[in-house]
Design an enzyme around this catalytic site. Sequence first.
Site, PDB file in Angstrom:
ATOM      1  N   THR A  11       0.831  -1.216   0.000  1.00  0.00           N
ATOM      2  CA  THR A  11       0.000   0.000   0.000  1.00  0.00           C
ATOM      3  C   THR A  11       0.863   1.263   0.000  1.00  0.00           C
ATOM      4  O   THR A  11       0.680   2.155  -0.836  1.00  0.00           O
ATOM      5  CB  THR A  11      -0.914  -0.010   1.244  1.00  0.00           C
ATOM      6  N   ALA A  31      12.419  19.827  -4.617  1.00  0.00           N
ATOM      7  CA  ALA A  31      13.605  19.061  -4.204  1.00  0.00           C
ATOM      8  C   ALA A  31      14.882  19.641  -4.822  1.00  0.00           C
ATOM      9  O   ALA A  31      15.981  19.359  -4.364  1.00  0.00           O
ATOM     10  CB  ALA A  31      13.445  17.601  -4.616  1.00  0.00           C
ATOM     11  N   ARG A  44       7.420 -10.407  -4.257  1.00  0.00           N
ATOM     12  CA  ARG A  44       6.529 -10.765  -5.376  1.00  0.00           C
ATOM     13  C   ARG A  44       7.005 -10.138  -6.682  1.00  0.00           C
ATOM     14  O   ARG A  44       7.789  -9.201  -6.691  1.00  0.00           O
ATOM     15  CB  ARG A  44       5.120 -10.245  -5.078  1.00  0.00           C
ATOM     16  N   LYS A 100       6.242   2.616  12.128  1.00  0.00           N
ATOM     17  CA  LYS A 100       6.279   3.025  13.557  1.00  0.00           C
ATOM     18  C   LYS A 100       6.913   1.972  14.446  1.00  0.00           C
ATOM     19  O   LYS A 100       7.557   2.299  15.438  1.00  0.00           O
ATOM     20  CB  LYS A 100       4.888   3.369  14.061  1.00  0.00           C
ATOM     21  N   VAL A 127       3.991   8.486  12.330  1.00  0.00           N
ATOM     22  CA  VAL A 127       2.946   8.915  13.274  1.00  0.00           C
ATOM     23  C   VAL A 127       2.012   9.878  12.558  1.00  0.00           C
ATOM     24  O   VAL A 127       2.461  10.833  11.922  1.00  0.00           O
ATOM     25  CB  VAL A 127       3.550   9.640  14.500  1.00  0.00           C
ATOM     26  N   GLY A 129       0.152   9.489   9.927  1.00  0.00           N
ATOM     27  CA  GLY A 129       0.036   9.371   8.465  1.00  0.00           C
ATOM     28  C   GLY A 129       0.463  10.643   7.761  1.00  0.00           C
ATOM     29  O   GLY A 129       1.619  11.055   7.839  1.00  0.00           O
ATOM     30  N   GLU A 185      -7.687  -4.525   9.881  1.00  0.00           N
ATOM     31  CA  GLU A 185      -7.052  -5.713   9.311  1.00  0.00           C
ATOM     32  C   GLU A 185      -7.855  -6.965   9.708  1.00  0.00           C
ATOM     33  O   GLU A 185      -8.637  -6.925  10.659  1.00  0.00           O
ATOM     34  CB  GLU A 185      -5.644  -5.879   9.911  1.00  0.00           C
ATOM     35  N   ASP A 196      -0.779  -0.090  18.355  1.00  0.00           N
ATOM     36  CA  ASP A 196      -0.356   0.838  17.291  1.00  0.00           C
ATOM     37  C   ASP A 196      -0.213   2.257  17.874  1.00  0.00           C
ATOM     38  O   ASP A 196       0.827   2.907  17.697  1.00  0.00           O
ATOM     39  CB  ASP A 196      -1.419   0.800  16.175  1.00  0.00           C
ATOM     40  N   LYS A 200       3.177   4.859  18.556  1.00  0.00           N
ATOM     41  CA  LYS A 200       3.199   6.236  18.053  1.00  0.00           C
ATOM     42  C   LYS A 200       3.439   7.245  19.187  1.00  0.00           C
ATOM     43  O   LYS A 200       4.220   8.185  19.025  1.00  0.00           O
ATOM     44  CB  LYS A 200       1.888   6.532  17.319  1.00  0.00           C
TER      45      LYS A 200
HETATM   46  N1  HSE Z   1      -3.879   0.909  11.480  1.00  0.00           N
HETATM   47  C1  HSE Z   1      -3.391   2.259  11.568  1.00  0.00           C
HETATM   48  C2  HSE Z   1      -4.565   3.189  11.860  1.00  0.00           C
HETATM   49  C3  HSE Z   1      -2.705   2.628  10.286  1.00  0.00           C
HETATM   50  O1  HSE Z   1      -5.714   2.735  11.811  1.00  0.00           O
HETATM   51  O2  HSE Z   1      -4.371   4.349  12.179  1.00  0.00           O
HETATM   52  C4  HSE Z   1      -1.817   3.820  10.384  1.00  0.00           C
HETATM   53  O3  HSE Z   1      -0.746   3.623  11.238  1.00  0.00           O
END
Ligand code: HSE
Length: 400
Positions: A11, A31, A44, A100, A127, A129, A185, A196, A200
């Site tokens: 992704t 840049a 893959r 992270k 952290v 996104g 997931e 998660d 962070k």
């Molecule tokens: N699974 C994480 C979220 C993805 O839902 O924020 C980003 O780190």
Amino acid sequence: MIKIAILGYGTIGSGVVEVLNTNSESIAKRAGDEIEVKYILDLRDFPGDPMEDKVIHNYDVIAEDPEIQVVVEAMGGVEPAYTFVKRALLAGKNVTTSNKALVAKHGAELIAIAREQSINFLFEASVGGGIPIIRPLNSSLTADEIEEITGILNGTTNYMLSKMTFEGLEFDDVLKDAQSRGYAEADPTADIEGYDACRKIAILTSLVCGQQVDFEDIYTEGITKITADDIKYAKAMGRVIKLLATSRKTEEGYCAMVAPFMLSQQHPLYSVNDVFNAIFVHGNVLGDAMFYGSGAGKLPTASAVVADIVDIAKHLHKNILISWSSGKMDLVDKRKAQSRFFVRAAEGREQVKAVFPEAEFVEVPEITGETGFLTALMTEESFEEKAAALKDIRQRIRVV
Ligand code: HSE
């Protein structure tokens, strides 16, 4: 021409390629040079993909190619990401990562290697996104002592809690919905158990205090025990339940925690809903600041990674100082932290008053056979001692 290699064509890796293609001209201008993807490392093959001929399976090719100046780590997980990133840095190649788990565990060491090599190890996307928070902490807010940093740092759980709030659904139903939309997931443990968000806030706290904060030391509660009835109580008080990752500077040191909290309407994070993330920062001279936006997903995360590539291009052979030493920061014992609690107990009001004389009762007419109440502000330790005197506590949620 700056030649880069991307580790992992999932992704985030494919998002990086898409962002570089979509905005190639403006990125090159900013840049000061064109960015070219020379290799993509993946297990893959990608037959038919426009990048098919860049895909390789042997990391040695990247590590040993003197043309590669930047390695983009987008594999996730600690290994083999750590081994690959360390080798890249030791070979004099700049690195940016969205990982992270890697940054929380090995950030201090990788930052130190980059410094010794006069190159950069950047991790804006690890952290929040696409929300800029690492760079602001490292450059814009350096005049301040950061006294508090509190965030909604996980989009999946924020979506689930928002859905429970707006639609009155139970946890299991919103989890299925989040999975069907691709927000959660198949194994949602890292999100719903708070792991998660824990990594962070460990990264943010390390940056704020300039030392290594081990994520294992951070008290972490997820949202799996939050029910539709808890949400009804929150609504009766004009509050919402959010999974907060928070770190505060106290006289004794830094106190960090990940847990569900009931937020009042006055709280700056009250209105952060769905998959959005936000980070509230309080500095001793700045006062309050908020960073809000897309905290996860392919393009927002890739946007932050590509911004790191641009920053690296602007600082080739010059290290951007990041204050995060490997000296371990011992966090304040969570039992000394102060909080108010919302509690649901099987006992009646008289018994509750005998234990918590300052209890403020909360009524939800359709919920019977229990007592909902708010405690006064007290230490976690003091709350646990008192709560032990009540036999059947069904829920306790911190209130802020
Ligand atoms: N699974 C994480 C979220 C993805 O839902 O924020 C980003 O780190």
